[in-house]
Design an enzyme around this catalytic site. Structure first.
Site, PDB file in Angstrom:
ATOM      1  N   ASP A  69       0.806  -1.094  -0.048  1.00  0.00           N
ATOM      2  CA  ASP A  69       0.054  -0.084   0.012  1.00  0.00           C
ATOM      3  C   ASP A  69       1.008   1.257   0.040  1.00  0.00           C
ATOM      4  O   ASP A  69       1.941   1.441   0.939  1.00  0.00           O
ATOM      5  CB  ASP A  69      -0.905  -0.006   1.180  1.00  0.00           C
ATOM      6  CG  ASP A  69      -1.973   1.093   0.958  1.00  0.00           C
ATOM      7  OD1 ASP A  69      -2.923   0.958  -0.161  1.00  0.00           O
ATOM      8  OD2 ASP A  69      -2.207   2.117   1.878  1.00  0.00           O
ATOM      9  N   GLY A 151       1.302   6.828 -12.182  1.00  0.00           N
ATOM     10  CA  GLY A 151       0.821   7.452 -11.032  1.00  0.00           C
ATOM     11  C   GLY A 151       1.647   9.045 -10.809  1.00  0.00           C
ATOM     12  O   GLY A 151       1.415   9.889 -11.901  1.00  0.00           O
TER      13      GLY A 151
HETATM   14  P1  IMP Z   1      -2.553   1.516  -3.932  1.00  0.00           P
HETATM   15  O1  IMP Z   1      -2.556   0.768  -5.096  1.00  0.00           O
HETATM   16  O2  IMP Z   1      -3.709   1.644  -3.206  1.00  0.00           O
HETATM   17  O3  IMP Z   1      -1.333   1.417  -2.990  1.00  0.00           O
HETATM   18  O4  IMP Z   1      -2.220   3.007  -4.524  1.00  0.00           O
HETATM   19  C1  IMP Z   1      -1.200   3.758  -4.838  1.00  0.00           C
HETATM   20  C2  IMP Z   1      -1.354   5.072  -5.362  1.00  0.00           C
HETATM   21  O5  IMP Z   1      -0.475   5.929  -4.975  1.00  0.00           O
HETATM   22  C3  IMP Z   1      -1.047   4.802  -7.028  1.00  0.00           C
HETATM   23  O6  IMP Z   1      -2.193   4.497  -7.648  1.00  0.00           O
HETATM   24  C4  IMP Z   1      -0.153   6.038  -7.385  1.00  0.00           C
HETATM   25  O7  IMP Z   1      -1.108   6.898  -7.627  1.00  0.00           O
HETATM   26  C5  IMP Z   1       0.552   6.455  -6.223  1.00  0.00           C
HETATM   27  N1  IMP Z   1       2.002   5.733  -6.089  1.00  0.00           N
HETATM   28  C6  IMP Z   1       2.260   4.780  -5.240  1.00  0.00           C
HETATM   29  N2  IMP Z   1       3.497   4.558  -5.676  1.00  0.00           N
HETATM   30  C7  IMP Z   1       3.967   5.160  -6.631  1.00  0.00           C
HETATM   31  C8  IMP Z   1       5.025   5.237  -7.515  1.00  0.00           C
HETATM   32  O8  IMP Z   1       5.978   4.665  -7.171  1.00  0.00           O
HETATM   33  N3  IMP Z   1       4.903   6.222  -8.445  1.00  0.00           N
HETATM   34  C9  IMP Z   1       3.743   7.127  -8.686  1.00  0.00           C
HETATM   35  N4  IMP Z   1       2.767   7.194  -8.018  1.00  0.00           N
HETATM   36  C10 IMP Z   1       2.836   6.113  -6.762  1.00  0.00           C
END
Ligand code: IMP
Length: 198
Positions: A69, A151
């Site tokens: 996460d 992202g």
């Molecule tokens: P998760 O999948 O719920 O952990 O969402 C994490 C969100 O944080 C992603 O959809 C991205 O928007 C952002 N994020 C996390 N890690 C990265 C990264 O390494 N680069 C750019 N955005 C990131």
């Protein structure tokens, strides 16, 4: 050891595989394990959400499951978007829409300090849990730059490199990223766990 990645994010799969394959850990997608789990990320912290995701997939697949996460926390916005990074601005936005909204919300703000955070959690079918956190400090850019990554990468500026994450190669990013650091700490914990369990 085979572990199921509790995520449908291909970018995370590639990054996890790159780093964990060195440990003899084979990371497979939920679809490869015959499961498709929708987890509501109701936790208030990266730790809670990471555990929620890993546990749900472990229970569904009956195999060890690993979740990341992660998100971007901006100091001047009291840590936002934080655990809401993937949903910032609501369902209708794509990656570019989300970082544009963030730039808009930071317009005129001189304090650009921010950090990417990643918490990796592995849940074993016997109930054991291994978890590790990694952070990467940086500065929110004023405009997007670069084509790599995903992202918020185009707006995450790394002062030491004078580049955004999206201007780094995957290897350069992994070497300093929140996920790279979390995985490094995680690897050490996993190695100690496996040595203890024989
Ligand atoms: P998760 O999948 O719920 O952990 O969402 C994490 C969100 O944080 C992603 O959809 C991205 O928007 C952002 N994020 C996390 N890690 C990265 C990264 O390494 N680069 C750019 N955005 C990131």
């Amino acid at each position: 050891m085979k572990v199921v990645l509790a995520s449908k994010n291909q970018h995370k799969l590639v990054e996890m595989r790159d780093i964990l394959s060195a440990q003899g850990v084979e990371v497979v997608l939920e679809s490869d394990a015959g499961v498709d789990v929708e987890v509501e990320e109701t936790g208030a912290t990266f730790e809670e959400n990471s555990l929620l995701k890993a546990r749900a997939v472990m229970e569904a697949a009956g195999l060890p499951a690993i979740a990341d996460d992660s998100g971007l926390s901006v100091d001047a916005l009291n840590g936002a978007p934080g655990v809401y990074s993937a949903r910032y601005g609501g369902e209708g936005l794509d990656d570019a829409g989300r970082y544009r909204l963030l730039l808009e919300n930071m317009r005129g703000q001189l304090d650009r300090r921010c950090r990417f955070v990643s918490v990796i959690t592995l849940c074993m079918p016997n109930g054991d849990v291994i978890s590790a956190r990694g952070e990467c400090p940086g500065a929110l850019a004023y405009a997007p730059q670069g084509e790599n990554g995903f992202g918020y990468d185009p707006v995450f500026f790394v002062p030491e490199k004078k580049k955004t994450f999206a201007q780094l190669t995957p290897e350069e990013k992994n070497a300093i990223s929140h996920r790279g650091k979390a995985l490094e700490a995680f690897q050490e914990k996993l190695a100690a766990y496996l040595a203890e369990k024989g």
